[in-house]
Design an enzyme around this catalytic site. Structure first.
Site, PDB file in Angstrom:
ATOM      1  N   ASP A 188      30.411  72.878  83.434  1.00  0.00           N
ATOM      2  CA  ASP A 188      30.544  73.302  82.042  1.00  0.00           C
ATOM      3  C   ASP A 188      29.173  73.675  81.472  1.00  0.00           C
ATOM      4  O   ASP A 188      28.826  74.845  81.417  1.00  0.00           O
ATOM      5  CB  ASP A 188      31.280  72.260  81.183  1.00  0.00           C
TER       6      ASP A 188
ATOM      7  N   HIS B 282      33.413  64.387  78.850  1.00  0.00           N
ATOM      8  CA  HIS B 282      33.455  65.429  79.878  1.00  0.00           C
ATOM      9  C   HIS B 282      33.752  64.813  81.246  1.00  0.00           C
ATOM     10  O   HIS B 282      34.541  65.353  82.014  1.00  0.00           O
ATOM     11  CB  HIS B 282      32.130  66.189  79.917  1.00  0.00           C
TER      12      HIS B 282
END
Length: 463
Positions: free
Chosen positions: A115, A18
């Protein structure tokens, strides 16, 4: 607004898969003159700082990961822990909220990218911030549209919609008739509804992140997954869901001398490279079986795996006599390796992957044949999508239990791809080349970037 510098804050999930794409996104924004602050644990920061192309306006802000029992001391990313402890790391992600709010009050950003931190829209509203919220996902849009939508809300599950041997299909889902539904419903539910943080499931963490955002961005190619982005939009009140495929070229970093020297011993396109990312940990039996599969191919191979369960090193789990039989033809390491540089090496011809979304796009940008051994329920779906609908890869067949990968099936899949004269190898090579030619066209990346910046500016100024 065209000339105004936007101020952006990013807070990604504590995982390298990520942090790195968020860093790439920060570079795109900085290239256009926008100021970015990326909030990262120190271990993530140390890895991505070499990717920061604009250090004068992209700030890597080191954060302290809150201590949560029973996480081992020093835990900062998913790479530090086994999967079953990730729920506690998610709790740590959430406990950072007070410090996050202090950072927001100080920086006063126009946009926040996030996220897994589903509470960010609520935190911004509570603090009086006018920043827009962008939920950014480095996963398949097809997988998201199948799993993290209101149809999967536990209270709405209808057992009668389950398909034998598969998973219930949401009404209107744009699946082609040639693509079978392959996810096991029980496994999907177990994954979606497992605890992932204090008082929140994995499903609700993702669904609430999407629900609270002003716009959603998915790292994918619109020509392939645009219809799934559109479907996802319909499930969340028609909010924008934008496909955005940012594929930076591998940095001009030299491959470490040890691996470069070893790879140079072999003819072009003959080496099989296998890596399962920083989170996958196999049990000893499956680890050994996969190594025996590579041995059976009689091809040179490079395998990068984390040590299997219960082992401190990969070497202690080698099959009996494996090292002696393989000799210099095979290298197995438990260390982190430079995946983009290895994929770009001329001696490498095949990549065996766990189907992580970042790895998929890295391999599609390379010229290598791709063989997949998916590890998570959503990766099983991605793999079938790529293999059966798009015909870009080959997936290794599993045993009757749906989990075990035999040495014979792995060997057969690799050989089928490395055989230049096989029908499936020729078809996949043609499809891969056609896609890659589109992606490497400079005009494609310029178009993606311009569309993204235009969308973001319109979001900030409200039109």
């Amino acid at each position: 607004m065209e000339e105004k510098q936007m101020k952006v804050v990013m807070y990604p999930w504590f995982a390298m898969g990520h942090a790195i794409p968020f860093m790439h996104l920060a570079n795109i924004l900085a290239e256009k003159g926008h100021k970015v602050t990326l909030l990262l644990p120190n271990k993530s920061k140390l890895v991505v700082e070499s990717l920061n192309l604009y250090p004068s306006i992209v700030t890597l802000h080191t954060i302290t990961v809150p201590t949560v029992h029973p996480l081992p001391p020093g835990t900062e990313t998913t790479s530090d822990i086994p999967f079953h402890l990730e729920t506690h790391l998610a709790t740590a992600l959430d406990l950072f909220r007070p410090e996050f709010e202090s950072i927001i009050a100080k920086l006063q950003p126009n946009v926040v990218f996030y996220d897994f931190a589903y509470w960010i829209p609520e935190a911004l509203a509570a603090s009086g911030s006018k920043a827009k919220c962008v939920s950014y996902w480095v996963v398949s849009a097809a997988g998201m549209a199948m799993t993290v939508i209101p149809f999967r809300e536990p209270s709405k599950i209808n057992e009668n919609l389950c398909i034998a041997g598969g998973v219930s299909v949401p009404p209107g889902y744009p699946m082609s008739s040639s693509m079978p539904i392959v996810m096991d419903d029980a496994k999907v539910r177990s994954f979606l509804y497992m605890p992932y943080g204090e008082g929140v499931t994995f499903y609700h963490r993702i669904a609430n992140s999407l629900k609270g955002s002003d716009t959603v961005i998915v790292k994918t190619y619109g020509e392939i997954e645009g219809k799934y982005c559109d479907y996802l939009s319909t499930q969340y009140n028609n909010k924008p869901v934008l496909p955005l495929l940012l594929l930076p070229k591998p940095k001009e970093a030299k491959l470490e001398p040890r691996l470069a020297e070893w790879l140079s011993r072999f003819e072009p396109g003959t080496v099989v490279f296998c890596a399962f990312g920083s989170q996958v940990v196999l049990d000893v039996a499956q680890f050994q079986e996969i190594l025996l599969g590579f041995e059976m191919t009689r091809l040179p191979f490079l395998v990068a795996f984390k040590p299997p369960t219960g082992c401190a090193t990969v070497e202690e789990a080698f099959p009996e006599g494996f090292k002696e039989r393989v000799g210099e033809r095979g290298v197995v390491t438990g260390d982190w390796v430079q995946q983009p540089q290895i994929l770009a090496h001329p001696s490498v011809g095949c990549f065996v992957s766990h189907c992580g979304w970042g790895s998929i796009w890295e391999s599609l940008m390379s010229k290598n044949k791709i063989v997949l051994i998916p590890q998570q329920p959503e990766q099983v779906f991605f793999s079938k999508f790529l293999a059966e609908e798009l015909k870009l890869v080959v997936e290794v067949e599993r045993g009757e239990d749906g989990t075990w990968v035999s040495k014979e099936s792995l060997c057969a899949s690799v050989i089928s791809m490395m055989d230049q004269d096989s029908e499936i190898s020729s078809l996949i090579k043609k499809n891969h080349e056609n896609l890659r030619n589109k992606l490497v066209d400079p005009g494609f990346m310029h178009g993606e970037t311009d569309r993204f910046i235009k969308h973001l500016k319109a979001l900030v100024i409200g039109r």
